[in-house]
Write an enzyme that holds these catalytic residues in place. Structure first.
Site, mmCIF file in Angstrom:
data_model
loop_
_atom_site.group_PDB
_atom_site.id
_atom_site.type_symbol
_atom_site.label_atom_id
_atom_site.label_comp_id
_atom_site.label_asym_id
_atom_site.label_seq_id
_atom_site.Cartn_x
_atom_site.Cartn_y
_atom_site.Cartn_z
ATOM 1 N N ASN A 178 7.859 1.408 10.910
ATOM 2 C CA ASN A 178 6.852 2.189 10.197
ATOM 3 C C ASN A 178 5.630 2.401 11.094
ATOM 4 O O ASN A 178 4.562 1.831 10.893
ATOM 5 C CB ASN A 178 6.468 1.503 8.883
ATOM 6 C CG ASN A 178 5.675 2.403 7.979
ATOM 7 O OD1 ASN A 178 5.159 3.442 8.392
ATOM 8 N ND2 ASN A 178 5.571 2.011 6.713
ATOM 9 N N GLU B 257 2.139 -7.738 6.712
ATOM 10 C CA GLU B 257 3.371 -7.480 7.447
ATOM 11 C C GLU B 257 3.702 -6.007 7.261
ATOM 12 O O GLU B 257 3.528 -5.465 6.174
ATOM 13 C CB GLU B 257 4.553 -8.312 6.927
ATOM 14 C CG GLU B 257 4.446 -9.796 7.171
ATOM 15 C CD GLU B 257 3.683 -10.538 6.088
ATOM 16 O OE1 GLU B 257 3.234 -11.670 6.350
ATOM 17 O OE2 GLU B 257 3.522 -9.994 4.973
ATOM 18 N N VAL C 97 1.219 5.502 -0.857
ATOM 19 C CA VAL C 97 0.698 6.825 -1.198
ATOM 20 C C VAL C 97 1.903 7.705 -1.517
ATOM 21 O O VAL C 97 2.910 7.680 -0.803
ATOM 22 C CB VAL C 97 -0.139 7.426 -0.048
ATOM 23 C CG1 VAL C 97 -0.532 8.865 -0.345
ATOM 24 C CG2 VAL C 97 -1.383 6.575 0.200
ATOM 25 N N ILE D 245 0.882 -1.164 0.000
ATOM 26 C CA ILE D 245 0.000 0.000 0.000
ATOM 27 C C ILE D 245 0.922 1.216 0.000
ATOM 28 O O ILE D 245 1.791 1.339 0.859
ATOM 29 C CB ILE D 245 -0.994 -0.011 1.180
ATOM 30 C CG1 ILE D 245 -2.002 1.131 1.054
ATOM 31 C CG2 ILE D 245 -0.302 -0.039 2.505
ATOM 32 C CD1 ILE D 245 -3.188 1.002 1.984
ATOM 33 N N TYR E 292 -3.173 0.811 10.197
ATOM 34 C CA TYR E 292 -3.760 -0.528 10.210
ATOM 35 C C TYR E 292 -4.553 -0.769 11.492
ATOM 36 O O TYR E 292 -5.640 -1.341 11.448
ATOM 37 C CB TYR E 292 -2.683 -1.595 10.027
ATOM 38 C CG TYR E 292 -1.942 -1.461 8.716
ATOM 39 C CD1 TYR E 292 -2.613 -1.189 7.524
ATOM 40 C CD2 TYR E 292 -0.562 -1.603 8.659
ATOM 41 C CE1 TYR E 292 -1.936 -1.056 6.323
ATOM 42 C CE2 TYR E 292 0.124 -1.481 7.460
ATOM 43 C CZ TYR E 292 -0.565 -1.210 6.301
ATOM 44 O OH TYR E 292 0.111 -1.084 5.117
#
Length: 150
Positions: free
Chosen positions: A110, A105, A73, A71, A117
């Site tokens: 991060n 994962e 951005v 994912i 999440y």
């Protein structure tokens, strides 16, 4: 978010634009080969704000399980809720494909992604030691899971 957000599946013609975002966002980005291989195996979605591509996401679906693989951005568009919008879209697509649980994962370092999440409903279920390459060595992955609902 000022312009309407939209999504469409990635095609091979999108590769250069996807890689530009991927390489801007990560120290260890996915390669052209990984994306090419994924085009035939995974759902790869592009996210647009107006006509500008601002992100992409990859989800693998096997029977009733999904695995969020990527994912991303665009760095200059982060911090405006687009990551959650992209995540919601990917989870909706996984649910529509009959997945009822999703795994992922995330790099231990991060924390922004980890919080995203958690906000969506993922919970930490384990760790993978030395899973990711990192500057100067390896880094653990936090393994997370979420039940998908309507």
């Amino acid at each position: 978010m000022s312009d309407a957000v939209s999504f469409r599946p990635m095609t091979e013609a999108d590769m250069d634009a996807v890689l530009k975002i991927e390489y801007a966002a990560y120290s260890h980005p996915w390669t052209r080969g990984i994306f090419l291989d994924g085009l035939g195996k995974y759902q790869i979605w592009l996210m647009f704000e107006g006509s500008q591509q601002v992100g992409h996401g990859v989800v693998q679906i096997i029977l009733d399980e999904a695995h969020l693989l990527n994912i991303t951005v665009k760095p200059e568009n982060q911090g405006r809720g687009l990551g959650l919008t992209l995540l919601e879209h990917l989870m909706s697509r996984a649910y529509d494909a009959k997945a009822r649980e999703c795994f992922l994962e995330v790099r231990d370092s991060n924390r922004g992604a980890f919080k995203l999440y958690e906000r969506y409903g993922f919970n930490e279920i384990g760790r993978r030691r030395d899973y990711y390459p990192a500057v100067g060595g390896r880094e653990d992955a936090v393994v997370m899971a979420c039940t998908l609902v309507d």
